[in-house]
Design a protein around this motif. Structure first.
Motif, PDB file in Angstrom:
ATOM      1  N   ASN A  11      63.890  42.721  34.075  1.00  0.00           N
ATOM      2  CA  ASN A  11      63.320  43.742  33.180  1.00  0.00           C
ATOM      3  C   ASN A  11      61.805  43.788  33.313  1.00  0.00           C
ATOM      4  O   ASN A  11      61.191  44.851  33.252  1.00  0.00           O
ATOM      5  N   THR A  12      61.213  42.607  33.463  1.00  0.00           N
ATOM      6  CA  THR A  12      59.748  42.515  33.533  1.00  0.00           C
ATOM      7  C   THR A  12      59.221  43.260  34.760  1.00  0.00           C
ATOM      8  O   THR A  12      58.280  44.057  34.661  1.00  0.00           O
ATOM      9  N   ALA A  13      59.839  42.999  35.905  1.00  0.00           N
ATOM     10  CA  ALA A  13      59.373  43.647  37.140  1.00  0.00           C
ATOM     11  C   ALA A  13      59.590  45.158  37.072  1.00  0.00           C
ATOM     12  O   ALA A  13      58.720  45.932  37.500  1.00  0.00           O
ATOM     13  N   LEU A  15      59.745  47.101  34.363  1.00  0.00           N
ATOM     14  CA  LEU A  15      58.833  47.718  33.398  1.00  0.00           C
ATOM     15  C   LEU A  15      57.416  47.798  33.963  1.00  0.00           C
ATOM     16  O   LEU A  15      56.725  48.809  33.817  1.00  0.00           O
ATOM     17  N   MET A  16      57.000  46.722  34.622  1.00  0.00           N
ATOM     18  CA  MET A  16      55.667  46.705  35.234  1.00  0.00           C
ATOM     19  C   MET A  16      55.555  47.844  36.262  1.00  0.00           C
ATOM     20  O   MET A  16      54.602  48.623  36.244  1.00  0.00           O
ATOM     21  N   THR A  19      55.672  51.348  34.636  1.00  0.00           N
ATOM     22  CA  THR A  19      54.434  51.664  33.911  1.00  0.00           C
ATOM     23  C   THR A  19      53.329  52.057  34.881  1.00  0.00           C
ATOM     24  O   THR A  19      52.608  53.036  34.670  1.00  0.00           O
ATOM     25  N   VAL A  20      53.210  51.302  35.968  1.00  0.00           N
ATOM     26  CA  VAL A  20      52.174  51.599  36.954  1.00  0.00           C
ATOM     27  C   VAL A  20      52.358  53.019  37.498  1.00  0.00           C
ATOM     28  O   VAL A  20      51.416  53.816  37.530  1.00  0.00           O
TER      29      VAL A  20
ATOM     30  N   THR B  42      53.273  45.122  29.640  1.00  0.00           N
ATOM     31  CA  THR B  42      54.606  44.655  30.048  1.00  0.00           C
ATOM     32  C   THR B  42      55.002  43.410  29.259  1.00  0.00           C
ATOM     33  O   THR B  42      56.120  43.313  28.738  1.00  0.00           O
ATOM     34  N   ILE B  46      58.153  43.308  26.718  1.00  0.00           N
ATOM     35  CA  ILE B  46      59.276  42.418  27.049  1.00  0.00           C
ATOM     36  C   ILE B  46      59.495  41.416  25.905  1.00  0.00           C
ATOM     37  O   ILE B  46      60.638  41.143  25.506  1.00  0.00           O
TER      38      ILE B  46
END
Lengths: 142, 189
Positions: A11-13, A15-16, A19-20, B42, B46
């Protein structure tokens, strides 16, 4: 409008990455969470560039990359491996499987945008992107 | 103690939502610092979602792995009354390494009480030397509740990382203020 397919089981990757691209480009962003879904989405969505993680459930990024290259519609779509696995053997394997560039995590947002931007904007996509990626220290294939 | 450390339940959620919105706005308005604000946004999103789904410690693992390039970590709870160490989570660490960390309980506690992020490679004192020998690269203090405090210990970074840069340190500072209250909230259910 260009379309980017982000593939990662984190999820972190995701979302990052989302967003970018959403904040600083006009790209459409499509996501997938494993290799199988990535191949399906790539065929259905026809992205202009694919960012592919390696370690994922069901089908890893190397297999997914090979599978994508079997389809005529995906043969020339730039695929950038984005992974924490930066060992030389993994990088070499990425190129054997058909990727165009290999970036290691953690991702630098500016470098990611620059490399993807070159792939998206140039007629001589692979060649220019290779030059930029090399300048930024990413592993690429000529 | 910061606002997030004191916040609970709905007030913690509200605080984190406000932070998240601020980071998102900064990411849109400050292209020069795009990487920093995107990472902070992020992390906050999260953590917010992990707290609502009771998966905070797993989210910490993901954040450290994907945004910092650190796959070896431990989350520790230390009882202020007994000094006893409890591992709430560990990833990619041998039992020998965990035992060696547990033996440093009093030193860890004194570091945690300082309440500030510590990047071990920046320091040359005796206590930091002990952490260095254990392969610890950063100690992030976490305020868990009135009776216990804890920390997030980060060990070796991935080979492609040479250390923590400015963006990494801001991510670690954000974790120091938000991860403890989120874990506490999760513990209380």
């Amino acid at each position: 409008m260009s379309k980017v397919l982000l593939v990662d089981d984190s999820n972190t990757a995701l979302l990052m990455g989302e967003t970018v691209f959403k904040q600083h480009t006009s790209c459409d962003v499509v996501t997938a969470r494993d290799g199988q879904e990535a191949v399906q989405k790539a065929l259905a969505e026809k992205p202009d560039v694919i960012l592919l993680d390696v370690v994922m459930p069901k089908m890893d990024g190397f297999e997914a990359c090979q599978e994508m290259r079997k389809h005529d519609s995906l043969k020339n779509v730039p695929i950038i491996m984005v992974t924490s696995r930066g060992e030389p053997a993994n990088v070499a394997n990425g190129y054997r499987c058909g990727c165009n560039a290999y970036l290691t995590k953690p991702i630098n947002a500016k470098e990611l945008l620059e490399i993807v931007g070159v792939f998206l904007s140039s007629d001589d996509k692979a060649h220019k992107a290779t030059r930029v990626a090399k300048r930024k220290g990413a592993s690429t294939v000529e | 103690m910061n606002k997030a450390a004191q916040a609970t339940g709905h007030s913690l959620l509200a605080l984190m939502e406000a932070d998240s919105a601020r980071f998102r706005q900064q990411a849109a308005e400050c292209p020069a610092d795009l990487g920093l604000w995107t990472k902070l946004y992020t992390v906050s999103q999260i953590m917010l979602s992990a707290m609502q789904q009771s998966r905070v410690s797993s989210a910490l693992e993901e954040i450290c792995s994907n945004l910092l390039g650190c796959e070896q970590l431990a989350i520790i709870d230390i009882s202020r009354r007994t000094g006893r160490i409890q591992f709430l989570k560990s990833q990619q660490l041998s039992s020998e390494k965990l035992m060696a960390v547990a033996e440093q309980g009093p030193v860890l506690e004194s570091q945690i009480q300082r309440g500030t992020l510590q990047v071990i490679s920046d320091k040359r004192d005796e206590e930091s030397g002990k952490f260095s020998q254990l392969g610890i690269t950063a100690l992030v203090p976490l305020w868990l509740d009135d009776e216990s405090s804890g920390c997030l210990l980060l060990f070796s970074l991935l080979p492609q990382r040479s250390g923590y840069d400015i963006e990494d340190r801001e991510v670690l500072r954000l974790l120091a203020t938000h991860a403890g209250p989120c874990l506490r909230s999760e513990k209380r259910g």
